[in-house]
Design a protein around this motif. Structure first.
Motif, PDB file in Angstrom:
ATOM      1  N   VAL A  73      -3.949 -10.023   3.018  1.00  0.00           N
ATOM      2  CA  VAL A  73      -5.368 -10.283   3.267  1.00  0.00           C
ATOM      3  C   VAL A  73      -6.266  -9.248   2.592  1.00  0.00           C
ATOM      4  O   VAL A  73      -7.485  -9.392   2.590  1.00  0.00           O
TER       5      VAL A  73
ATOM      6  N   TYR B  88      -1.965  -5.636   1.275  1.00  0.00           N
ATOM      7  CA  TYR B  88      -1.869  -5.397   2.714  1.00  0.00           C
ATOM      8  C   TYR B  88      -1.902  -6.703   3.500  1.00  0.00           C
ATOM      9  O   TYR B  88      -2.649  -7.621   3.166  1.00  0.00           O
ATOM     10  N   THR B  89      -1.101  -6.746   4.566  1.00  0.00           N
ATOM     11  CA  THR B  89      -1.333  -7.753   5.598  1.00  0.00           C
ATOM     12  C   THR B  89      -2.334  -7.142   6.572  1.00  0.00           C
ATOM     13  O   THR B  89      -2.856  -6.061   6.337  1.00  0.00           O
ATOM     14  N   THR B  90      -2.575  -7.816   7.679  1.00  0.00           N
ATOM     15  CA  THR B  90      -3.462  -7.223   8.685  1.00  0.00           C
ATOM     16  C   THR B  90      -2.791  -6.031   9.350  1.00  0.00           C
ATOM     17  O   THR B  90      -3.452  -5.212   9.984  1.00  0.00           O
ATOM     18  N   GLU B  91      -1.463  -5.928   9.160  1.00  0.00           N
ATOM     19  CA  GLU B  91      -0.711  -4.879   9.834  1.00  0.00           C
ATOM     20  C   GLU B  91      -0.461  -3.643   8.961  1.00  0.00           C
ATOM     21  O   GLU B  91      -0.616  -2.523   9.406  1.00  0.00           O
ATOM     22  N   ARG B  92      -0.028  -3.863   7.717  1.00  0.00           N
ATOM     23  CA  ARG B  92       0.439  -2.748   6.890  1.00  0.00           C
ATOM     24  C   ARG B  92       0.615  -3.171   5.432  1.00  0.00           C
ATOM     25  O   ARG B  92       0.581  -4.360   5.114  1.00  0.00           O
TER      26      ARG B  92
END
Lengths: 257, 257
Positions: free
Chosen positions: B186, B221-225
């Motif tokens: 994202v 990046y994802t929303t996490e890492r």
DNA sequence: TAGTGGTCTAGACCACCTC
DNA sequence: AGGTGGTCTAGACCACTAC
């Protein structure tokens, strides 16, 4: 395996020794005479090898001093955050960025009326050769030449915003000055390129051989049309540009460094 | 006005003649012997002047042929549009861009398991020296070496997405493959730098002296890492990067070129 | 003054390209 | 074969920096 020319062998050997730390950043290389003895080559051949490394940006030379391994420290510029209108401070974004990094900025500044160069005219959608105002900035960090920045404003805009043509800085920043007149930049088109410096650029930025420049062209748009075109020329060895795209909450939430 | 060294005068004179069109792009310069006669200098001195222009990227030389004024044609890469998931086609974004420009792309490809280098580890937030999968791509346009691209995926991700470690291309594109597994990128953090090529890079990209490389590092990046880090190395003389920021409807509505 | 790199020369031989 | 650039040498003199 073909035989390498001797000056290549010299360059390769020295490069290996620099890479593996025999000669660390900032340290001095042996003199040309010593290297000539070591490689059983003439001084000129050794010089060819050394000048290869110079033009690759690995070492520098100074008369009377010798050859030195180049140090690298880079300044990062966040181009997607740049020129945010909710900017907390007065003054331009550049100074703020530099001060935040604990460095000391200064700049020289001049304004002139010019005929628009081809490259700029294309981007501003005006006739090449028409009039425009050029605001030119030569920037230093800790007294080291850092970048030059040339912003062109089209003639029609200067009619609406006459302070653009006045010499001297605009305290609140040109972007904000224009916004106050109802001319708000809502989009930017950025172009980034690299090449070796022209002699003129090498002079202004005090760039030695082996250092490329980073060229950043930003064209600012209102909802109607382009209103300005800024060409920034950076020393390639001292600068890096960053862009953030999309949702980076995962990166920014626990930022340490 | 201090006296310039003779080799500088040679370089300056030739640069002026190239700039003003006496020698246009692609045309040949007089031979070293002719220039030596013209400037009343030794062949070696003329060579110093010429090699200055070579290292500034203005001319090239080839044994047996002579010196030639460099041609410049650049390929533009839109980095903000790149890797859009609503992409209409299969295959990767690179090929699509190149074909759209009327050029013929091809690439060589390899996959390996490596220990993560420092630079990558920082960005992926993993331990330096831990395992990661490297997908490496060497790209050509019309058979001219164009860029290299190295993408690292952290070990934990490869557990969830095993096809990343398999040799061979992933037809639908890795970004889409990951998205299908619920791993959606994202946000991107892009870093852009320039420097002279290492000998290894000069070999892969067939870069002559006087041409810098453009380095583009993208961390996804994802929303996490962070989930991947891609380092692309471009020939600086053939490529330009573009970013579009904010609302550019004023630019795009009547796009001709 | 001694040591460093910067400029310049004259000449030799080699490697590559074109004819 | 003849012309092009590529490599290499030996030596001279100059300009800058350090001490």
């Amino acid at each position: 395996m073909s035989k390498q020319p001797k000056y290549q062998q010299v360059a390769d050997a020295l490069r290996r020794e620099i890479d593996n730390g025999t000669y660390g950043p900032g340290s001095r290389l042996p003199s040309e005479a010593e290297l000539a003895a070591r490689f059983d080559a003439s001084r000129n051949t050794v010089r060819s090898g050394l000048s290869l490394l110079v033009s690759q940006g690995l070492i520098t030379s100074s008369q009377g001093l010798g050859y030195e391994v180049r140090k690298h420290e880079v300044f990062e510029l966040n181009a997607s955050r740049f020129e945010n209108l909710d900017f907390p401070q007065n003054g331009d974004a550049y100074s703020t960025d530099v001060v935040n990094a604990g460095r000391r900025p200064h700049q020289t500044f001049r304004v002139e009326v010019t005929t628009t160069p081809e490259y700029i005219a294309q981007r501003l959608k005006v006739e090449p050769g028409s009039r425009s105002v050029l605001r030119f900035c030569h920037r230093f960090v800790d007294d080291v030449p850092w970048s030059t920045q040339a912003t062109h404003y089209p003639d029609w805009l200067v009619q609406e915003a006459p302070r653009l043509a006045e010499p001297g800085d605009i305290d609140e920043g040109t972007t904000r000055y224009l916004a106050g007149l109802g001319i708000e930049q809502v989009g930017y088109a950025d172009e980034i390129a690299t090449r070796m410096p022209t002699p003129e650029e090498a002079r202004l930025l005090e760039i030695g051989p082996g250092v490329p420049v980073l060229l950043w062209t930003r064209t600012g748009y209102t909802t109607e049309r382009p209103v300005r075109c800024t060409v920034t020329t950076f020393r390639g060895d001292l600068n890096r540009m960053n862009y953030e795209i999309g949702d980076l909450s995962a990166r920014n939430e626990n930022e340490a460094k």
